[in-house]
Design a protein around this motif. Sequence first.
Motif, PDB file in Angstrom:
ATOM      1  N   ASP A  33     -30.664  12.888 -81.299  1.00  0.00           N
ATOM      2  CA  ASP A  33     -30.993  14.548 -82.084  1.00  0.00           C
ATOM      3  C   ASP A  33     -30.640  15.201 -83.080  1.00  0.00           C
ATOM      4  OD1 ASP A  33     -28.902  14.216 -80.072  1.00  0.00           O
ATOM      5  OD2 ASP A  33     -29.285  15.736 -78.788  1.00  0.00           O
ATOM      6  N   LEU A  34     -29.473  14.702 -83.292  1.00  0.00           N
ATOM      7  CA  LEU A  34     -28.582  15.551 -84.619  1.00  0.00           C
ATOM      8  C   LEU A  34     -29.796  15.645 -85.505  1.00  0.00           C
ATOM      9  CD1 LEU A  34     -24.725  14.855 -84.126  1.00  0.00           C
ATOM     10  CD2 LEU A  34     -25.933  16.964 -82.909  1.00  0.00           C
ATOM     11  N   ASN A  35     -30.104  14.098 -85.824  1.00  0.00           N
ATOM     12  CA  ASN A  35     -30.744  14.071 -87.147  1.00  0.00           C
ATOM     13  C   ASN A  35     -32.169  15.031 -86.502  1.00  0.00           C
ATOM     14  OD1 ASN A  35     -29.498  12.241 -88.338  1.00  0.00           O
ATOM     15  ND2 ASN A  35     -29.952  10.433 -87.299  1.00  0.00           N
ATOM     16  N   GLU A  36     -32.740  14.913 -85.423  1.00  0.00           N
ATOM     17  CA  GLU A  36     -34.177  15.203 -85.054  1.00  0.00           C
ATOM     18  C   GLU A  36     -33.697  17.124 -85.323  1.00  0.00           C
ATOM     19  OE1 GLU A  36     -38.384  15.090 -84.592  1.00  0.00           O
ATOM     20  OE2 GLU A  36     -36.716  13.594 -85.010  1.00  0.00           O
ATOM     21  N   LEU A  37     -32.193  17.167 -84.883  1.00  0.00           N
ATOM     22  CA  LEU A  37     -32.513  18.878 -85.148  1.00  0.00           C
ATOM     23  C   LEU A  37     -32.090  19.131 -87.254  1.00  0.00           C
ATOM     24  CD1 LEU A  37     -29.984  19.749 -82.579  1.00  0.00           C
ATOM     25  CD2 LEU A  37     -32.130  20.549 -82.673  1.00  0.00           C
ATOM     26  N   GLY A  38     -31.926  18.527 -87.606  1.00  0.00           N
ATOM     27  CA  GLY A  38     -31.849  18.530 -88.735  1.00  0.00           C
ATOM     28  C   GLY A  38     -33.588  18.874 -89.646  1.00  0.00           C
ATOM     29  N   LYS A  39     -34.982  18.097 -88.796  1.00  0.00           N
ATOM     30  CA  LYS A  39     -36.119  17.881 -89.500  1.00  0.00           C
ATOM     31  C   LYS A  39     -36.853  18.172 -88.971  1.00  0.00           C
ATOM     32  CE  LYS A  39     -36.607  13.432 -88.086  1.00  0.00           C
ATOM     33  NZ  LYS A  39     -37.058  11.790 -88.271  1.00  0.00           N
ATOM     34  N   THR A  40     -36.795  19.434 -87.593  1.00  0.00           N
ATOM     35  CA  THR A  40     -37.534  19.751 -86.836  1.00  0.00           C
ATOM     36  C   THR A  40     -37.144  21.678 -86.505  1.00  0.00           C
ATOM     37  OG1 THR A  40     -37.465  17.855 -85.430  1.00  0.00           O
ATOM     38  CG2 THR A  40     -38.726  19.742 -84.344  1.00  0.00           C
ATOM     39  N   PRO A  41     -38.238  22.015 -87.113  1.00  0.00           N
ATOM     40  CA  PRO A  41     -38.006  24.044 -86.753  1.00  0.00           C
ATOM     41  C   PRO A  41     -38.081  23.988 -84.851  1.00  0.00           C
ATOM     42  CG  PRO A  41     -40.581  23.508 -87.455  1.00  0.00           C
ATOM     43  CD  PRO A  41     -39.375  21.774 -87.242  1.00  0.00           C
ATOM     44  N   VAL A  42     -36.779  23.680 -84.492  1.00  0.00           N
ATOM     45  CA  VAL A  42     -36.636  24.084 -82.967  1.00  0.00           C
ATOM     46  C   VAL A  42     -35.539  25.191 -82.540  1.00  0.00           C
ATOM     47  CG1 VAL A  42     -36.109  22.120 -82.099  1.00  0.00           C
ATOM     48  CG2 VAL A  42     -36.653  23.398 -81.151  1.00  0.00           C
ATOM     49  N   THR A  43     -35.787  26.143 -81.674  1.00  0.00           N
ATOM     50  CA  THR A  43     -34.688  26.861 -81.829  1.00  0.00           C
ATOM     51  C   THR A  43     -34.487  25.735 -80.197  1.00  0.00           C
ATOM     52  OG1 THR A  43     -35.134  29.080 -82.665  1.00  0.00           O
ATOM     53  CG2 THR A  43     -33.767  29.524 -80.548  1.00  0.00           C
ATOM     54  N   VAL A  44     -32.667  26.236 -80.163  1.00  0.00           N
ATOM     55  CA  VAL A  44     -31.565  24.851 -78.871  1.00  0.00           C
ATOM     56  C   VAL A  44     -31.161  25.977 -78.397  1.00  0.00           C
ATOM     57  CG1 VAL A  44     -30.884  23.254 -78.065  1.00  0.00           C
ATOM     58  CG2 VAL A  44     -32.807  23.130 -79.874  1.00  0.00           C
ATOM     59  N   VAL A  45     -31.592  25.720 -77.415  1.00  0.00           N
ATOM     60  CA  VAL A  45     -30.094  27.216 -76.598  1.00  0.00           C
ATOM     61  C   VAL A  45     -29.723  26.091 -75.630  1.00  0.00           C
ATOM     62  CG1 VAL A  45     -29.692  29.100 -74.815  1.00  0.00           C
ATOM     63  CG2 VAL A  45     -31.785  29.021 -76.492  1.00  0.00           C
ATOM     64  N   CYS A  46     -28.084  26.262 -75.396  1.00  0.00           N
ATOM     65  CA  CYS A  46     -27.506  24.932 -74.796  1.00  0.00           C
ATOM     66  C   CYS A  46     -25.557  25.550 -74.485  1.00  0.00           C
ATOM     67  CB  CYS A  46     -27.305  23.997 -75.076  1.00  0.00           C
ATOM     68  SG  CYS A  46     -26.615  23.713 -77.300  1.00  0.00           S
ATOM     69  N   ALA A  47     -24.897  24.903 -73.494  1.00  0.00           N
ATOM     70  CA  ALA A  47     -24.109  25.560 -73.332  1.00  0.00           C
ATOM     71  C   ALA A  47     -22.699  24.575 -74.451  1.00  0.00           C
ATOM     72  CB  ALA A  47     -23.286  24.810 -72.202  1.00  0.00           C
ATOM     73  N   GLY A  48     -23.356  24.041 -75.305  1.00  0.00           N
ATOM     74  CA  GLY A  48     -22.452  23.349 -76.677  1.00  0.00           C
ATOM     75  C   GLY A  48     -22.786  21.940 -76.196  1.00  0.00           C
ATOM     76  N   VAL A  49     -21.631  21.527 -76.824  1.00  0.00           N
ATOM     77  CA  VAL A  49     -21.384  20.412 -77.128  1.00  0.00           C
ATOM     78  C   VAL A  49     -21.291  18.881 -76.241  1.00  0.00           C
ATOM     79  CG1 VAL A  49     -21.078  18.039 -78.936  1.00  0.00           C
ATOM     80  CG2 VAL A  49     -21.647  20.080 -79.801  1.00  0.00           C
ATOM     81  N   LYS A  50     -22.058  18.406 -76.000  1.00  0.00           N
ATOM     82  CA  LYS A  50     -21.536  17.469 -74.274  1.00  0.00           C
ATOM     83  C   LYS A  50     -20.203  17.186 -74.365  1.00  0.00           C
ATOM     84  CE  LYS A  50     -26.417  15.593 -72.838  1.00  0.00           C
ATOM     85  NZ  LYS A  50     -26.915  14.874 -73.670  1.00  0.00           N
ATOM     86  N   SER A  51     -19.665  17.576 -73.447  1.00  0.00           N
ATOM     87  CA  SER A  51     -17.708  17.260 -73.316  1.00  0.00           C
ATOM     88  C   SER A  51     -17.287  15.474 -74.039  1.00  0.00           C
ATOM     89  CB  SER A  51     -17.575  17.664 -71.883  1.00  0.00           C
ATOM     90  OG  SER A  51     -17.901  16.772 -70.937  1.00  0.00           O
ATOM     91  N   ILE A  52     -18.592  14.632 -73.517  1.00  0.00           N
ATOM     92  CA  ILE A  52     -17.829  12.972 -73.864  1.00  0.00           C
ATOM     93  C   ILE A  52     -17.598  13.174 -75.387  1.00  0.00           C
ATOM     94  CG2 ILE A  52     -18.373  12.414 -71.773  1.00  0.00           C
ATOM     95  CD1 ILE A  52     -20.836  10.806 -73.692  1.00  0.00           C
ATOM     96  N   LEU A  53     -18.302  13.990 -76.257  1.00  0.00           N
ATOM     97  CA  LEU A  53     -18.053  13.715 -77.562  1.00  0.00           C
ATOM     98  C   LEU A  53     -17.943  14.856 -78.479  1.00  0.00           C
ATOM     99  CD1 LEU A  53     -22.221  14.377 -77.194  1.00  0.00           C
ATOM    100  CD2 LEU A  53     -20.616  11.707 -76.829  1.00  0.00           C
ATOM    101  N   HIS A  54     -17.128  14.948 -79.598  1.00  0.00           N
ATOM    102  CA  HIS A  54     -16.345  15.607 -80.643  1.00  0.00           C
ATOM    103  C   HIS A  54     -16.926  16.143 -80.997  1.00  0.00           C
ATOM    104  CE1 HIS A  54     -13.527  16.153 -83.805  1.00  0.00           C
ATOM    105  NE2 HIS A  54     -12.590  15.116 -83.323  1.00  0.00           N
ATOM    106  N   ILE A  55     -16.411  17.858 -80.952  1.00  0.00           N
ATOM    107  CA  ILE A  55     -16.773  19.039 -81.269  1.00  0.00           C
ATOM    108  C   ILE A  55     -17.221  19.143 -82.591  1.00  0.00           C
ATOM    109  CG2 ILE A  55     -17.024  21.088 -80.968  1.00  0.00           C
ATOM    110  CD1 ILE A  55     -15.975  20.905 -78.077  1.00  0.00           C
TER     111      ILE A  55
END
Length: 117
Positions: A33-55
């Motif tokens: 989804d990170l690559n997809e966010l780089g090429k898709t004009p969409v606004t994502v509203v969320c609580a951040g990066v999932k906790s198991i990942l490196h912020i």
Amino acid sequence: GIDYFVTGGIGGVHRDAFSGVSGKESTLDVSADLNELGKTPVTVVCAGVKSILHIGHTLEWLETQGVTTVTLRDDNQDSFPSFFTRDSDFRSPNVSNSPEAIARIIAANKSLNLNSG
């Protein structure tokens, strides 16, 4: 297309993606989804990066992909949220205490036709 997407947390760069953990090789595991966010004009509203990942690595990846990242805060802090908590050890690239200001940022991104999230 979809203009707005709301989710609990976005995917990201896994903790051992580049550095390796406990002598293991790096996994190069980055959520698609990170690559997809780089090429898709969409606004994502969320609580951040999932906790198991490196912020920190995830924020860097989003920047490299040209994804505008803004944190809504009402306490004059600049910490990026850590999914379950509002603070982490990482600074948000952009912070606003105004939903209206964030709406203007979203509108500006759309008017520039950046084709990224």
